[in-house]
Design an enzyme around this catalytic site. Structure first.
Site, PDB file in Angstrom:
ATOM      1  N   GLY A 117      39.214  37.255  41.385  1.00  0.00           N
ATOM      2  CA  GLY A 117      40.049  38.447  41.525  1.00  0.00           C
ATOM      3  C   GLY A 117      41.138  38.532  40.475  1.00  0.00           C
ATOM      4  O   GLY A 117      42.115  39.260  40.645  1.00  0.00           O
ATOM      5  N   GLY A 119      40.521  39.336  37.194  1.00  0.00           N
ATOM      6  CA  GLY A 119      40.140  40.231  36.102  1.00  0.00           C
ATOM      7  C   GLY A 119      39.361  39.571  34.986  1.00  0.00           C
ATOM      8  O   GLY A 119      39.330  40.076  33.863  1.00  0.00           O
ATOM      9  N   ASP A 164      41.410  47.100  36.393  1.00  0.00           N
ATOM     10  CA  ASP A 164      41.305  45.834  35.649  1.00  0.00           C
ATOM     11  C   ASP A 164      41.210  46.072  34.141  1.00  0.00           C
ATOM     12  O   ASP A 164      41.737  45.286  33.344  1.00  0.00           O
ATOM     13  CB  ASP A 164      40.078  45.026  36.100  1.00  0.00           C
TER      14      ASP A 164
HETATM   15  C1  MEV Z   1      39.257  44.160  41.751  1.00  0.00           C
HETATM   16  O1  MEV Z   1      40.091  43.399  40.873  1.00  0.00           O
HETATM   17  C2  MEV Z   1      40.049  45.201  42.465  1.00  0.00           C
HETATM   18  C3  MEV Z   1      39.280  46.105  43.408  1.00  0.00           C
HETATM   19  O2  MEV Z   1      40.218  47.088  43.846  1.00  0.00           O
HETATM   20  C4  MEV Z   1      38.101  46.791  42.735  1.00  0.00           C
HETATM   21  C5  MEV Z   1      38.497  47.798  41.666  1.00  0.00           C
HETATM   22  O3  MEV Z   1      39.662  48.201  41.576  1.00  0.00           O
HETATM   23  O4  MEV Z   1      37.582  48.220  40.950  1.00  0.00           O
HETATM   24  C6  MEV Z   1      38.773  45.364  44.635  1.00  0.00           C
END
Ligand code: MEV
Length: 328
Positions: A117, A119, A164
């Site tokens: 998570g 990026g 991201d």
């Molecule tokens: C991923 O880093 C974040 C999410 O909100 C997906 C996105 O924004 O595309 C889960």
């Protein structure tokens, strides 16, 4: 398109292009951002990648922390995701440039743990596309870079919001809403830490889980998304006013909303609870969830040290400070 830049070494015998990106963490608004709600993200400068591209060797070669080998001109069979993402970035950048070099060598160094998570897929794509374009003497516009990163992100997890793609190249915290990233200038820099559960997150799976929930119970999920939007807006106010305890409470609320959306994980809760016990003003999961990382907000420097210890004691495999500012 731009012209040759300082990022290309102008030695005509041996030109090189460089690209640098960093990790990001989402303070508020993950998942709801996929439904057009606002989100706030910070750069994590201590975790970064650097790509270097040269015309050398034979064919197209790629060396990354997770893959070393040839880039085929067309996608080939089933390959590890990290390889597919890096290769897609090379191919799509060359396609945009209208270039089919006889030789290309791309090296990616640095470290952003994948599937946490933070990026990593957007950062890999961003660094490679910048380096390959600069090798050709081209400075991509931010729109071109955004579309290239999104083309790779779609391979990683279907329907990326675009957050991201911006957050891994912008050097400052951003407010992201309806496709537009606005820098947030802060007088008080919050003391934020990112801690890793050591367990791979599953952004693609988490995004489709929320989608299925939305389709089967639209009213309940709409309420949660509305809550998430309020939290992000109030969070921006608290950030800009330097109201740390209000910001912490909003982070706690956001964690509860994400758990209610179904993207939590017991190991994330263990870290969140440990951080709160150790004096964090607030704590929550960050990014796609279902594993991956959490963030904690320290009210002061002393508590920040205690948080690092507490998080490590309950099993965090790494804890990184989030520094504001710096270059992208
Ligand atoms: C991923 O880093 C974040 C999410 O909100 C997906 C996105 O924004 O595309 C889960």
């Amino acid at each position: 398109m731009g012209t040759a830049s300082e990022f290309q070494i102008l030695d005509s015998d041996h030109p090189r292009g460089y690209g640098r990106t960093h990790a990001k963490m989402i303070l508020l608004g993950e998942h709801s951002v996929v439904y057009g709600k606002p989100a706030i993200a910070f750069p994590v400068h201590s975790l970064h990648l650097r790509a270097e591209a040269e015309f050398r060797g034979r064919g197209w070669q790629l060396i990354t922390p997770f893959y070393a080998g040839e880039v085929t001109k067309e996608p080939e069979g089933s390959q590890p995701l990290e390889r597919i993402l890096a290769e897609t970035a090379v191919r799509n950048t060359l396609r945009l440039l209208g270039s089919e070099p006889t030789n290309l060598h791309v090296t990616v160094t640095g470290y952003i743990p994948p599937a946490r998570g933070l990026g990593s897929s957007a950062a890999v794509a961003g660094a490679i596309s910048l380096a390959v374009a600069r090798l050709h003497g081209v400075e991509l516009s931010s729109e071109q870079r955004f579309h290239l990163v999104q083309s790779v992100e779609r391979v990683a997890h279907g329907t990326p919001s675009g957050l991201d793609a911006y957050a891994t190249t912008r050097g400052t915290p951003i407010w992201f809403h309806e496709g537009i990233a606005t820098p947030l200038a802060l007088d008080t820099v919050p003391r934020l830490l990112v801690a890793d559960t050591g367990i791979q997150g599953h952004t693609a799976e988490a995004v489709s889980k929320v989608r299925r929930r939305f389709e089967s119970d639209e009213a309940a999920v709409t309420d949660l998304l509305t809550d998430a939007e309020r939290i992000a807006r109030e969070g921006r106010d608290a950030l800009q006013l330097g109201q740390i305890s209000e910001l912490g409470s909003l982070m706690n609320e956001a964690h509860a909303v994400l758990n209610a959306l179904g993207v939590g994980d017991r190991r994330l809760d263990v870290l969140v609870e440990a951080a709160l016990r150790a004096g964090a003003a607030g704590a929550k999961l960050t990014g796609g969830g279902m594993g991956g990382c959490m963030i904690a907000l320290a009210p002061d420097a002393h508590t920040e040290m205690q948080l690092v210890q507490a998080l490590t004691q309950v099993g965090a495999t790494a804890v990184w400070p989030v520094h504001d500012g710096g270059d992208a």
